[in-house]
Design a protein around this motif. Structure first.
Motif, PDB file in Angstrom:
ATOM      1  N   PRO A  74       0.813  -1.225   0.000  1.00 57.19           N
ATOM      2  CA  PRO A  74       0.000   0.000   0.000  1.00 57.19           C
ATOM      3  C   PRO A  74       0.845   1.274   0.000  1.00 57.19           C
ATOM      4  O   PRO A  74       0.338   2.350  -0.320  1.00 57.19           O
ATOM      5  CB  PRO A  74      -0.826  -0.125   1.291  1.00 57.19           C
ATOM      6  CG  PRO A  74      -0.091  -1.104   2.140  1.00 57.19           C
ATOM      7  CD  PRO A  74       0.612  -2.036   1.208  1.00 57.19           C
ATOM      8  N   GLU A  75       2.113   1.136   0.331  1.00 56.81           N
ATOM      9  CA  GLU A  75       3.002   2.305   0.297  1.00 56.81           C
ATOM     10  C   GLU A  75       3.301   2.719  -1.156  1.00 56.81           C
ATOM     11  O   GLU A  75       3.695   3.854  -1.413  1.00 56.81           O
ATOM     12  CB  GLU A  75       4.336   2.000   0.992  1.00 56.81           C
ATOM     13  CG  GLU A  75       4.208   1.619   2.446  1.00 56.81           C
ATOM     14  CD  GLU A  75       4.014   0.098   2.662  1.00 56.81           C
ATOM     15  OE1 GLU A  75       3.647  -0.607   1.704  1.00 56.81           O
ATOM     16  OE2 GLU A  75       4.227  -0.348   3.795  1.00 56.81           O
ATOM     17  N   LEU A  76       3.133   1.768  -2.075  1.00 60.75           N
ATOM     18  CA  LEU A  76       3.544   2.016  -3.464  1.00 60.75           C
ATOM     19  C   LEU A  76       2.382   2.149  -4.433  1.00 60.75           C
ATOM     20  O   LEU A  76       2.526   2.774  -5.485  1.00 60.75           O
ATOM     21  CB  LEU A  76       4.452   0.868  -3.948  1.00 60.75           C
ATOM     22  CG  LEU A  76       5.778   0.718  -3.215  1.00 60.75           C
ATOM     23  CD1 LEU A  76       6.459  -0.584  -3.628  1.00 60.75           C
ATOM     24  CD2 LEU A  76       6.679   1.895  -3.499  1.00 60.75           C
ATOM     25  N   ALA A  80      -5.022  -0.023 -10.530  1.00 59.35           N
ATOM     26  CA  ALA A  80      -3.894   0.443  -9.724  1.00 59.35           C
ATOM     27  C   ALA A  80      -3.242   1.689 -10.308  1.00 59.35           C
ATOM     28  O   ALA A  80      -3.101   1.836 -11.524  1.00 59.35           O
ATOM     29  CB  ALA A  80      -2.856  -0.667  -9.616  1.00 59.35           C
ATOM     30  N   LEU A  81      -2.850   2.546  -9.402  1.00 61.45           N
ATOM     31  CA  LEU A  81      -2.016   3.695  -9.721  1.00 61.45           C
ATOM     32  C   LEU A  81      -0.785   3.625  -8.834  1.00 61.45           C
ATOM     33  O   LEU A  81      -0.865   3.172  -7.693  1.00 61.45           O
ATOM     34  CB  LEU A  81      -2.738   5.008  -9.403  1.00 61.45           C
ATOM     35  CG  LEU A  81      -3.979   5.375 -10.203  1.00 61.45           C
ATOM     36  CD1 LEU A  81      -4.604   6.627  -9.605  1.00 61.45           C
ATOM     37  CD2 LEU A  81      -3.606   5.591 -11.656  1.00 61.45           C
ATOM     38  N   VAL A  82       0.327   4.082  -9.364  1.00 64.21           N
ATOM     39  CA  VAL A  82       1.529   4.174  -8.552  1.00 64.21           C
ATOM     40  C   VAL A  82       1.455   5.453  -7.741  1.00 64.21           C
ATOM     41  O   VAL A  82       1.047   6.503  -8.248  1.00 64.21           O
ATOM     42  CB  VAL A  82       2.769   4.165  -9.467  1.00 64.21           C
ATOM     43  CG1 VAL A  82       4.000   4.626  -8.719  1.00 64.21           C
ATOM     44  CG2 VAL A  82       2.989   2.778 -10.031  1.00 64.21           C
ATOM     45  N   LYS A  98       8.710  -5.507  -1.018  1.00 61.96           N
ATOM     46  CA  LYS A  98       7.266  -5.384  -1.253  1.00 61.96           C
ATOM     47  C   LYS A  98       6.981  -5.134  -2.731  1.00 61.96           C
ATOM     48  O   LYS A  98       6.003  -5.642  -3.277  1.00 61.96           O
ATOM     49  CB  LYS A  98       6.676  -4.250  -0.414  1.00 61.96           C
ATOM     50  CG  LYS A  98       6.457  -4.614   1.035  1.00 61.96           C
ATOM     51  CD  LYS A  98       5.586  -3.564   1.695  1.00 61.96           C
ATOM     52  CE  LYS A  98       5.251  -3.964   3.116  1.00 61.96           C
ATOM     53  NZ  LYS A  98       4.275  -3.047   3.710  1.00 61.96           N
ATOM     54  N   ALA A  99       7.801  -4.335  -3.359  1.00 68.77           N
ATOM     55  CA  ALA A  99       7.610  -4.070  -4.785  1.00 68.77           C
ATOM     56  C   ALA A  99       7.752  -5.362  -5.585  1.00 68.77           C
ATOM     57  O   ALA A  99       6.955  -5.636  -6.490  1.00 68.77           O
ATOM     58  CB  ALA A  99       8.629  -3.036  -5.267  1.00 68.77           C
ATOM     59  N   ARG A 100       8.728  -6.172  -5.231  1.00 69.66           N
ATOM     60  CA  ARG A 100       8.937  -7.433  -5.952  1.00 69.66           C
ATOM     61  C   ARG A 100       7.811  -8.426  -5.663  1.00 69.66           C
ATOM     62  O   ARG A 100       7.414  -9.198  -6.533  1.00 69.66           O
ATOM     63  CB  ARG A 100      10.304  -8.032  -5.587  1.00 69.66           C
ATOM     64  CG  ARG A 100      11.440  -7.163  -6.086  1.00 69.66           C
ATOM     65  CD  ARG A 100      12.784  -7.839  -6.036  1.00 69.66           C
ATOM     66  NE  ARG A 100      13.844  -6.901  -6.389  1.00 69.66           N
ATOM     67  CZ  ARG A 100      14.118  -6.512  -7.624  1.00 69.66           C
ATOM     68  NH1 ARG A 100      13.429  -6.993  -8.637  1.00 69.66           N
ATOM     69  NH2 ARG A 100      15.090  -5.639  -7.852  1.00 69.66           N
ATOM     70  N   LEU A 101       7.284  -8.388  -4.459  1.00 63.71           N
ATOM     71  CA  LEU A 101       6.159  -9.246  -4.108  1.00 63.71           C
ATOM     72  C   LEU A 101       4.929  -8.853  -4.925  1.00 63.71           C
ATOM     73  O   LEU A 101       4.214  -9.719  -5.457  1.00 63.71           O
ATOM     74  CB  LEU A 101       5.873  -9.092  -2.610  1.00 63.71           C
ATOM     75  CG  LEU A 101       4.966 -10.109  -1.953  1.00 63.71           C
ATOM     76  CD1 LEU A 101       5.583 -11.506  -2.009  1.00 63.71           C
ATOM     77  CD2 LEU A 101       4.690  -9.716  -0.504  1.00 63.71           C
ATOM     78  N   ALA A 102       4.674  -7.571  -5.032  1.00 57.92           N
ATOM     79  CA  ALA A 102       3.535  -7.097  -5.816  1.00 57.92           C
ATOM     80  C   ALA A 102       3.700  -7.506  -7.274  1.00 57.92           C
ATOM     81  O   ALA A 102       2.760  -8.001  -7.908  1.00 57.92           O
ATOM     82  CB  ALA A 102       3.404  -5.581  -5.691  1.00 57.92           C
ATOM     83  N   LEU A 103       4.891  -7.340  -7.792  1.00 59.16           N
ATOM     84  CA  LEU A 103       5.166  -7.720  -9.182  1.00 59.16           C
ATOM     85  C   LEU A 103       4.879  -9.206  -9.385  1.00 59.16           C
ATOM     86  O   LEU A 103       4.211  -9.604 -10.345  1.00 59.16           O
ATOM     87  CB  LEU A 103       6.628  -7.387  -9.503  1.00 59.16           C
ATOM     88  CG  LEU A 103       7.145  -7.715 -10.899  1.00 59.16           C
ATOM     89  CD1 LEU A 103       8.194  -6.694 -11.320  1.00 59.16           C
ATOM     90  CD2 LEU A 103       7.747  -9.098 -10.960  1.00 59.16           C
TER      91      LEU A 103
END
Ligand code: F3S
Length: 71
Positions: free
Chosen positions: A27-29, A38-40, A53-58
């Motif tokens: 949620p931070e990203l 989704a929006l960044v 977290k970014a890699r997990l979301a990806l």
């Protein structure tokens, strides 16, 4: 020259189908727009603390809509 590279995340909006796993996992990203896609947040810069977290979301986006790049 050894300029440190910046990790950036972005969403390919034409692929995003609004599964929102990214928003739940990082949620931070990411945040959802009014349609649930989704929006960044901000300019997409990923701090070292949020890289995992970014890699997990990806890895968890079923539409492969999330991109990470190092610039
Ligand atoms: Fe879209 Fe994937 Fe997130 S489909 S809402 S970028 S989990």
């Amino acid at each position: 020259m050894s300029a440190s590279k910046v990790l950036r995340v972005r969403v390919e909006s034409e692929r995003c189908q609004g599964h929102n796993r990214c928003c739940s996992l990082a949620p931070e990203l990411f945040e959802a727009d009014e349609l649930g896609n989704a929006l960044v947040k901000g300019d997409g810069t990923v701090s070292p603390a949020l890289e995992a977290k970014a890699r997990l979301a990806l890895a968890n986006c079923p539409e492969h809509a999330i991109r990470l790049s190092q610039e």
